[in-house]
Motif scaffolding. Structure first.
Motif, PDB file in Angstrom:
ATOM      1  N   PHE A 128       0.824  -1.210   0.000  1.00  0.00           N
ATOM      2  CA  PHE A 128       0.000   0.000   0.000  1.00  0.00           C
ATOM      3  C   PHE A 128       0.855   1.256   0.000  1.00  0.00           C
TER       4      PHE A 128
ATOM      5  N   GLN B 129      -3.676   1.837   3.530  1.00  0.00           N
ATOM      6  CA  GLN B 129      -4.854   1.372   2.812  1.00  0.00           C
ATOM      7  C   GLN B 129      -5.896   2.485   2.744  1.00  0.00           C
ATOM      8  N   TYR B 132      -4.726   5.148   0.308  1.00  0.00           N
ATOM      9  CA  TYR B 132      -4.860   4.728  -1.081  1.00  0.00           C
ATOM     10  C   TYR B 132      -6.328   4.694  -1.510  1.00  0.00           C
TER      11      TYR B 132
END
Lengths: 190, 190
Positions: A128, B129, B132
């Motif tokens: 990520f 995460q 993103y």
DNA sequence: CGGGCCTTTGACTGGTTTCAACTTCTGTGG
DNA sequence: CCACAGAAGTTGAAACCAGTCAAAGGCCCG
């Protein structure tokens, strides 16, 4: 499956023995050209590791046109990560551009997997981070370059990839119309 | 420092005792309005957790104009992550918009920290995460909305934030000129 | 009170979209 | 294997969103 295990070993300190433990958590899925891996609005929350093939992530605009926001190739992860993490309805669809094989894991199964093998957090941390770093660069490019330059830059960097996707998807991804892409190509003959 | 520890506890399964171990790895830094946290071209590879204040991430265009690509507020992480992970020269600068206090950690120190407290990978896995996922949504928005709609959408969602940053930075972030933003504002009087 | 930075205004320009028609390619069934 | 239909790509004309440039006004801070 071995391909993902190798990938994990390569990009983390997880050892072969440990990495092998992932086998039971993933599902092998295959899709034919134009089949959907994920449908906008659905609540099927998986993420996908692409073993072989090529997909695009897109959503449907008000005017009915499909807007591609990303591609994914071999050894990349892809999903609607907002939907994946929140359990909310997907805002994107994912479709195979070619025949494609993926390893799929649901959010629930991933939780179980991470509980069993917490070392995998390291791998996903790096994945990520890379993805987010790439997205920073991408944002910079879209601000910096004109549409014409975006295409030239892309075609210089990934000439092989251009062969894999139809022009109208490339135009959509780069943020302009197929007609305009056509005009650019004519201008630079080829 | 406690603020970051709380954040880690809240967003991972790392316990208070464990999380407390991060203290020695971070450096408290304060910046006055307009001071640089990071300079484009430099090789100072830190990432920053914002305790208090507000910064923007930008680069210098060929024509000499600063192009803002992101803001960051309290409890957010920010950096040039490509530079951070590769040790390459930074492609972005970061500047305080207000007086700002951050917790800074270098890539090397982070490695040491993660070696000492591997459980933190879980926290960073989630943070990236989220980042993103947010960037996927952002890309969608920039494709979907006109510049005018981008501004209206943003001002509806974060009216308080508009008060914190000058208009020319907001215009830059949203991808257009201060002049055009001025025109939009006039149109919707306010 | 002054200077520089930020914001506004207006005229002009051009990159890009839209629309519609035409051509070329591709894949599928007969 | 061919034929055909639909999909993908090309072209050109007209319209528009947004950028550029230049100049004036407002505002903050020393």
């Amino acid at each position: 499956m071995q391909q993902l295990i190798d990938h994990i070993i390569r990009y983390s300190s997880v050892g072969p023995g440990m990495a092998d433990g992932i086998r039971d958590f993933f599902q092998v899925k295959t899709f034919r050209k134009k089949e959907l891996l994920l449908q906008e609005g659905q609540r099927c929350h998986e993420k996908f590791f692409i073993v072989q093939g090529c997909v695009h992530l897109f959503y449907l605009r008000q005017n009915g046109v499909e807007q591609t926001i990303d591609f994914a190739l071999e050894n990349w992860w892809t999903s609607d990560f907002m939907a994946f993490q929140n359990g909310s309805p997907a805002q994107f669809s994912i479709r195979a551009i070619e025949a494609t094989e993926v390893l799929a894991i649901s959010a629930v199964r991933q939780q179980e997997m991470l509980a069993a093998i917490p070392e995998l957090h390291e791998y996903f941390h790096l994945m990520f981070q890379r993805a987010y770093a790439a997205s920073q660069i991408r944002v910079r490019k879209t601000y910096e370059l004109s549409k014409e330059e975006l295409y030239l830059d892309f075609s210089r960097k990934y000439p092989a990839f251009l062969q894999r996707v139809p022009q109208y998807l490339m135009a959509s991804f780069l943020g302009f119309t197929p007609e305009y892409l056509s005009e650019i190509r004519r201008k630079f003959l080829s």
